[in-house]
Design a protein around this motif. Structure first.
Motif, PDB file in Angstrom:
ATOM      1  N   GLY A   1       0.803  -1.214   0.000  1.00 43.94           N
ATOM      2  CA  GLY A   1       0.000   0.000   0.000  1.00 43.94           C
ATOM      3  C   GLY A   1       0.838   1.267   0.000  1.00 43.94           C
ATOM      4  O   GLY A   1       0.343   2.346   0.355  1.00 43.94           O
ATOM      5  N   MET A   2       2.095   1.156  -0.430  1.00 44.24           N
ATOM      6  CA  MET A   2       2.986   2.314  -0.479  1.00 44.24           C
ATOM      7  C   MET A   2       2.847   3.042  -1.811  1.00 44.24           C
ATOM      8  O   MET A   2       2.515   2.429  -2.827  1.00 44.24           O
ATOM      9  N   ALA A   3       3.092   4.326  -1.807  1.00 44.16           N
ATOM     10  CA  ALA A   3       3.156   5.072  -3.069  1.00 44.16           C
ATOM     11  C   ALA A   3       4.377   4.598  -3.856  1.00 44.16           C
ATOM     12  O   ALA A   3       5.425   4.292  -3.265  1.00 44.16           O
ATOM     13  N   LEU A   4       4.250   4.533  -5.170  1.00 48.43           N
ATOM     14  CA  LEU A   4       5.363   4.034  -5.985  1.00 48.43           C
ATOM     15  C   LEU A   4       6.572   4.976  -5.963  1.00 48.43           C
ATOM     16  O   LEU A   4       7.712   4.534  -6.019  1.00 48.43           O
ATOM     17  N   GLN A   5       6.313   6.287  -5.936  1.00 45.87           N
ATOM     18  CA  GLN A   5       7.370   7.296  -5.890  1.00 45.87           C
ATOM     19  C   GLN A   5       8.387   7.097  -7.023  1.00 45.87           C
ATOM     20  O   GLN A   5       9.592   7.024  -6.785  1.00 45.87           O
ATOM     21  N   MET A   6       7.875   7.017  -8.247  1.00 49.53           N
ATOM     22  CA  MET A   6       8.727   6.837  -9.416  1.00 49.53           C
ATOM     23  C   MET A   6       8.958   8.168 -10.121  1.00 49.53           C
ATOM     24  O   MET A   6       7.998   8.858 -10.497  1.00 49.53           O
ATOM     25  N   ASP A   7      10.230   8.524 -10.288  1.00 53.75           N
ATOM     26  CA  ASP A   7      10.555   9.767 -10.998  1.00 53.75           C
ATOM     27  C   ASP A   7      10.075   9.730 -12.443  1.00 53.75           C
ATOM     28  O   ASP A   7       9.752  10.775 -13.024  1.00 53.75           O
ATOM     29  N   SER A   8      10.027   8.531 -13.021  1.00 55.73           N
ATOM     30  CA  SER A   8       9.619   8.414 -14.428  1.00 55.73           C
ATOM     31  C   SER A   8       8.190   8.890 -14.643  1.00 55.73           C
ATOM     32  O   SER A   8       7.868   9.466 -15.692  1.00 55.73           O
ATOM     33  N   THR A   9       7.312   8.677 -13.668  1.00 57.78           N
ATOM     34  CA  THR A   9       5.930   9.131 -13.826  1.00 57.78           C
ATOM     35  C   THR A   9       5.838  10.650 -13.679  1.00 57.78           C
ATOM     36  O   THR A   9       5.011  11.292 -14.336  1.00 57.78           O
ATOM     37  N   ILE A  10       6.705  11.225 -12.820  1.00 59.38           N
ATOM     38  CA  ILE A  10       6.774  12.685 -12.706  1.00 59.38           C
ATOM     39  C   ILE A  10       7.250  13.281 -14.024  1.00 59.38           C
ATOM     40  O   ILE A  10       6.695  14.282 -14.514  1.00 59.38           O
ATOM     41  N   ASN A  11       8.278  12.679 -14.601  1.00 61.46           N
ATOM     42  CA  ASN A  11       8.797  13.159 -15.881  1.00 61.46           C
ATOM     43  C   ASN A  11       7.725  13.104 -16.965  1.00 61.46           C
ATOM     44  O   ASN A  11       7.631  13.998 -17.819  1.00 61.46           O
ATOM     45  N   TYR A  12       6.921  12.044 -16.936  1.00 59.84           N
ATOM     46  CA  TYR A  12       5.856  11.923 -17.932  1.00 59.84           C
ATOM     47  C   TYR A  12       4.843  13.043 -17.762  1.00 59.84           C
ATOM     48  O   TYR A  12       4.398  13.651 -18.751  1.00 59.84           O
ATOM     49  N   ALA A  13       4.492  13.324 -16.523  1.00 60.98           N
ATOM     50  CA  ALA A  13       3.520  14.392 -16.256  1.00 60.98           C
ATOM     51  C   ALA A  13       4.059  15.745 -16.717  1.00 60.98           C
ATOM     52  O   ALA A  13       3.302  16.593 -17.210  1.00 60.98           O
ATOM     53  N   LEU A  14       5.357  15.951 -16.575  1.00 66.09           N
ATOM     54  CA  LEU A  14       5.978  17.231 -16.931  1.00 66.09           C
ATOM     55  C   LEU A  14       6.478  17.259 -18.378  1.00 66.09           C
ATOM     56  O   LEU A  14       7.021  18.267 -18.821  1.00 66.09           O
ATOM     57  N   VAL A  72      17.048  12.936 -14.792  1.00 65.12           N
ATOM     58  CA  VAL A  72      17.273  12.196 -13.550  1.00 65.12           C
ATOM     59  C   VAL A  72      17.174  13.102 -12.340  1.00 65.12           C
ATOM     60  O   VAL A  72      17.289  12.650 -11.201  1.00 65.12           O
ATOM     61  N   ASP A  73      16.961  14.386 -12.586  1.00 62.51           N
ATOM     62  CA  ASP A  73      16.870  15.358 -11.494  1.00 62.51           C
ATOM     63  C   ASP A  73      15.410  15.656 -11.182  1.00 62.51           C
ATOM     64  O   ASP A  73      14.712  16.310 -11.962  1.00 62.51           O
ATOM     65  N   THR A  74      14.945  15.171 -10.035  1.00 61.68           N
ATOM     66  CA  THR A  74      13.586  15.439  -9.582  1.00 61.68           C
ATOM     67  C   THR A  74      13.663  16.215  -8.282  1.00 61.68           C
ATOM     68  O   THR A  74      14.285  15.763  -7.316  1.00 61.68           O
ATOM     69  N   THR A  75      13.035  17.363  -8.261  1.00 61.74           N
ATOM     70  CA  THR A  75      13.084  18.216  -7.075  1.00 61.74           C
ATOM     71  C   THR A  75      11.877  17.960  -6.186  1.00 61.74           C
ATOM     72  O   THR A  75      10.890  17.331  -6.595  1.00 61.74           O
ATOM     73  N   HIS A  76      11.942  18.478  -4.951  1.00 63.95           N
ATOM     74  CA  HIS A  76      10.794  18.365  -4.046  1.00 63.95           C
ATOM     75  C   HIS A  76       9.584  19.102  -4.618  1.00 63.95           C
ATOM     76  O   HIS A  76       8.436  18.676  -4.430  1.00 63.95           O
ATOM     77  N   GLN A  77       9.842  20.188  -5.330  1.00 62.05           N
ATOM     78  CA  GLN A  77       8.751  20.928  -5.977  1.00 62.05           C
ATOM     79  C   GLN A  77       8.067  20.059  -7.028  1.00 62.05           C
ATOM     80  O   GLN A  77       6.841  20.069  -7.166  1.00 62.05           O
ATOM     81  N   ASP A  78       8.865  19.291  -7.762  1.00 63.56           N
ATOM     82  CA  ASP A  78       8.308  18.395  -8.778  1.00 63.56           C
ATOM     83  C   ASP A  78       7.364  17.371  -8.156  1.00 63.56           C
ATOM     84  O   ASP A  78       6.322  17.037  -8.731  1.00 63.56           O
ATOM     85  N   THR A  79       7.748  16.865  -6.998  1.00 65.01           N
ATOM     86  CA  THR A  79       6.948  15.802  -6.368  1.00 65.01           C
ATOM     87  C   THR A  79       5.646  16.310  -5.783  1.00 65.01           C
ATOM     88  O   THR A  79       4.846  15.501  -5.281  1.00 65.01           O
ATOM     89  N   ARG A  80       5.413  17.611  -5.847  1.00 66.06           N
ATOM     90  CA  ARG A  80       4.168  18.172  -5.330  1.00 66.06           C
ATOM     91  C   ARG A  80       3.210  18.613  -6.443  1.00 66.06           C
ATOM     92  O   ARG A  80       2.196  19.244  -6.161  1.00 66.06           O
ATOM     93  N   TYR A  82       4.253  10.132  -6.227  1.00 57.05           N
ATOM     94  CA  TYR A  82       4.744  10.460  -4.890  1.00 57.05           C
ATOM     95  C   TYR A  82       3.573  10.751  -3.956  1.00 57.05           C
ATOM     96  O   TYR A  82       3.601  10.405  -2.779  1.00 57.05           O
ATOM     97  N   GLU A  83       2.554  11.394  -4.509  1.00 55.75           N
ATOM     98  CA  GLU A  83       1.409  11.769  -3.684  1.00 55.75           C
ATOM     99  C   GLU A  83       0.227  10.829  -3.849  1.00 55.75           C
ATOM    100  O   GLU A  83      -0.620  10.729  -2.960  1.00 55.75           O
ATOM    101  N   ARG A  84       0.142  10.156  -4.982  1.00 47.36           N
ATOM    102  CA  ARG A  84      -0.995   9.270  -5.245  1.00 47.36           C
ATOM    103  C   ARG A  84      -0.539   7.805  -5.220  1.00 47.36           C
ATOM    104  O   ARG A  84       0.481   7.472  -5.820  1.00 47.36           O
ATOM    105  N   ARG A  85      -1.291   7.001  -4.543  1.00 47.06           N
ATOM    106  CA  ARG A  85      -0.951   5.590  -4.456  1.00 47.06           C
ATOM    107  C   ARG A  85      -1.529   4.821  -5.633  1.00 47.06           C
ATOM    108  O   ARG A  85      -2.465   5.255  -6.289  1.00 47.06           O
TER     109      ARG A  85
END
Length: 286
Positions: free
Chosen positions: A186-199, A204-212, A220-223
């Motif tokens: 039940g953990m969030a996946l926290q995958m940078d690749s999905t953040i990159n897709y959204a953006l 390889v550089d993901t910031t805390h701002q990106d994860t929000r 990071y925020e959605r399970r």
């Protein structure tokens, strides 16, 4: 001794052409030669057309749909956006699974496709989706997805994440295991690749701002899994999603090329991330 039947020989009569006969024979020969010359001229060279030189279009593993569309436009010499429009048109008739909701992402199978003058964006897209249907539609994939409590479409989503996060087949199998382990807890996946897709980027550089960011692809925020694949996986990534490695890993980070470290310990993971950041800083100063 050889025996043979005997027949009285008949005197052969020598046939002699009359003057009119000789003229007719000569005229027939002339007409035959004329016809042999005239027929190809009338056909306009269509009897033996020169073979068309075939080109190819390579779609690498992991490309996103937008990259595929742009490559098709370039290959066919079409205005930018033509293939994207074709992908959205119902008339194109893509044989996507219902779970895809009309979105071809994940089903534009990476391969080398033939391109000729008559090739259209619609034809290429159908070819790619049909190829994915053959690769993803067999009993092996269906049964493998069921073993992990997944639908085939969900397995394609997992494979797309695996494809984006790992380079080697060995690492792909481990990343797939991390995905299933985190989902199982039940953990969030926290995958940078999905953040990159959204953006709409690849870094390889993901910031805390990106994860929000507010996006259904923010794992990071959605399970759970993102709502769609984040790229178009190949055979190796799908194999990893179906048959992940055995392990209790929950974290991984690629410290340097060829050195991806997997662990079930968060402190160990933090140490690996610190080493990754130190490597990045050192590379920036070099």
């Amino acid at each position: 001794m050889t025996y043979r039947s005997w027949q009285p020989e008949r005197r052969r009569r020598r046939t002699r052409l009359t003057r009119r006969g000789r003229l007719a024979l000569l005229l027939g020969a002339v007409l035959a030669v004329a016809a042999a010359v005239t027929v190809p001229l009338l056909l306009g060279g269509q009897e033996r057309p020169a073979p068309e030189k075939q080109r190819t279009l390579l779609i690498p593993e992991g490309w996103r749909a937008g990259e595929v569309y742009a490559a098709v436009d370039r290959s066919l010499g079409l205005p930018a956006g033509t293939t994207r429009t074709a992908a959205r048109a119902k008339a194109t008739g893509l044989a996507l699974p219902p779970a895809a909701g009309g979105n071809p992402e994940g089903y534009l199978f990476p391969a080398t496709y033939p391109v000729v003058k008559a090739t259209t964006p619609q034809g290429l897209l159908r070819y790619m989706v049909d190829t994915a249907g053959r690769r993803f539609g067999g009993d092996r994939v269906t049964e493998g997805a069921r073993r992990h409590g997944m639908s085939v479409h969900q397995t394609v989503i997992v494979a797309s994440i695996v494809q984006a996060e790992a380079d080697s087949a060995e690492d792909m199998a481990k990343v797939a295991r991390v995905v299933y382990n985190r989902l199982g807890r039940g953990m969030a996946l926290q995958m940078d690749s999905t953040i990159n897709y959204a953006l709409g980027r690849d870094t390889v550089d993901t910031t805390h701002q990106d994860t929000r960011i507010d996006s259904p692809y923010n794992t990071y925020e959605r399970r759970g899994l993102p709502p769609s694949p984040i790229g178009n996986p190949g055979d190796a990534a799908m194999a990893a999603a179906l048959d992940p490695a055995d392990g209790d890993w929950l974290y991984f980070v690629t410290v340097r090329h060829g050195d991806t470290r997997f662990t079930a310990s968060y402190p160990d993971h933090q140490a690996n991330v610190a080493e990754f950041n130190a490597q990045r800083r050192a590379a920036g100063r070099a």
